[in-house]
Design a protein around this motif. Structure first.
Motif, short mmCIF file in Angstrom:
data_model
loop_
_atom_site.label_atom_id
_atom_site.label_comp_id
_atom_site.label_asym_id
_atom_site.label_seq_id
_atom_site.Cartn_x
_atom_site.Cartn_y
_atom_site.Cartn_z
N MET A 179 0.97 -1.16 0.05
CA MET A 179 -0.38 0.01 -0.10
C MET A 179 1.41 1.77 0.50
O MET A 179 0.54 2.18 -0.11
N ASP A 180 2.55 1.25 0.17
CA ASP A 180 2.86 2.15 0.22
C ASP A 180 2.38 3.74 0.84
O ASP A 180 2.54 4.64 0.45
N LEU A 181 2.19 2.71 2.11
CA LEU A 181 2.49 3.31 3.50
C LEU A 181 3.16 4.67 4.13
O LEU A 181 4.24 3.24 4.20
N ARG A 182 3.08 5.87 4.32
CA ARG A 182 4.48 6.42 4.87
C ARG A 182 4.56 6.79 5.94
O ARG A 182 5.77 6.40 6.55
N PHE A 183 3.07 6.85 6.42
CA PHE A 183 3.62 6.63 8.12
C PHE A 183 2.40 6.18 8.46
O PHE A 183 1.27 6.27 7.79
N LEU A 184 2.52 5.68 9.77
CA LEU A 184 1.25 5.25 10.57
C LEU A 184 1.31 5.60 11.88
O LEU A 184 2.16 5.68 12.70
N VAL A 185 -0.24 6.34 12.29
CA VAL A 185 0.10 7.18 13.54
C VAL A 185 -0.54 6.11 14.64
O VAL A 185 -1.85 5.78 14.30
N ASP A 186 0.13 5.39 15.74
CA ASP A 186 -1.04 4.62 16.73
C ASP A 186 -0.74 5.60 17.72
O ASP A 186 -0.02 5.61 18.59
N LEU A 187 -3.04 5.19 18.39
CA LEU A 187 -3.03 6.48 18.98
C LEU A 187 -3.11 5.31 20.58
O LEU A 187 -3.35 6.45 21.52
N ARG A 188 -2.10 4.35 19.98
CA ARG A 188 -2.78 4.06 21.74
C ARG A 188 -2.25 3.83 22.72
O ARG A 188 -1.11 4.48 22.65
N ARG A 189 -2.52 2.83 24.00
CA ARG A 189 -2.02 3.79 25.59
C ARG A 189 -1.26 2.60 25.44
O ARG A 189 -1.29 1.59 24.75
#
Length: 258
Positions: A52-62
């Motif tokens: 998917m050519d994702l360049r960034f991922l933001v994981d909001l979990r604690r």
């Protein structure tokens, strides 16, 4: 709306939330993604994410959520952004603690969700991650934001993203509320309830649990009202709290509009 869903074996609520019309042009598809967590991803899911050519991922979990259910996906071309400060281990997250009330009712669960939505926009850890999301968007490329279920913390930042891009309110609420269909809440309710009960070691009334497992427009409205009360508008909040000023906003709209 169903054409926005991207099917995976064990990753829920993964969808493209671009494609909306705005005064600045139509938002590009294939750049804005939202999801539940990747802790249960299959090998096929991982292979699909890798295409998917994702360049960034933001994981909001604690921190405790990330420790209890670690993500199964990483890719050297995708920057993973998270914040594990101030915690760790396997302590129960606050929403599960709320389910330990002795007098749990549908109204008490709904009241808890409304109070949660009033707090999320001002949680320092989440504010920092929301800032990171907008900063990464400004750098270009496709990104995905997720929490555990991809509905509350994720729902708020997605609503703010669409607000920043000029999407009208009806569309923003439609995207938010679609989570209930995207995860087929009615069909999945028994399995989700069983997993929560196993972790808590107690039986729960499904009617009392339901307001926490789905989304409701009143929840998002509560968050936006809290933002308006403090900042005057969501755009003021995005500028003052999340650091997206006029020039950054214009660049974002240019980068994400067709």
């Amino acid at each position: 709306m169903h054409d926005r869903l991207i099917p995976f074996d064990r990753i829920l609520n993964f969808r493209d939330y671009g494609g909306w019309e705005t005064p600045h042009g139509k938002i590009t598809r294939g750049k804005l993604f939202r999801s539940a967590s990747f802790h249960d991803a299959t090998e096929a899911d991982i292979a699909k994410l890798n295409t998917m050519d994702l360049r960034f991922l933001v994981d909001l979990r604690r921190p405790e959520e990330r420790a209890h259910e670690p993500s199964k996906w990483s890719n050297e071309s995708c920057r993973i952004i998270f914040n594990d400060e101030g915690g760790g281990g396997h302590a129960l997250p606050p929403h599960l603690v709320a389910l330990m009330q002795s007098e749990l009712t549908p109204q008490s669960t709904r009241d808890y969700m409304l109070s949660l939505y009033r707090e999320i926009p001002f949680d320092p850890r989440l504010v920092g991650l929301y800032r990171d999301w907008f900063a990464a968007l400004g750098e270009g490329g496709a990104g995905v934001v997720h929490c555990a279920a991809g509905k509350d913390r994720t729902g708020i930042i997605c609503a703010l993203t669409l607000t920043a891009l000029g999407v009208d309110e009806d569309a923003i609420f439609a995207d938010y509320e679609f989570t209930n269909e995207a995860v087929d809440l009615e069909a999945r309710m028994p399995r989700i309830q069983q997993r929560i009960e196993e972790r808590l070691g107690r039986k729960l009334d499904s009617a009392a649990l339901k307001p926490m497992l789905g989304v409701h427009v009143d929840y998002l409205r509560e968050a936006l009202n809290a933002i308006d009360a403090k900042y005057g508008s969501a755009l003021n909040y995005i500028e003052q709290e999340l650091g997206v000023g006029a020039s950054a906003l214009a660049k974002l709209r240019d980068n994400l509009s067709a």
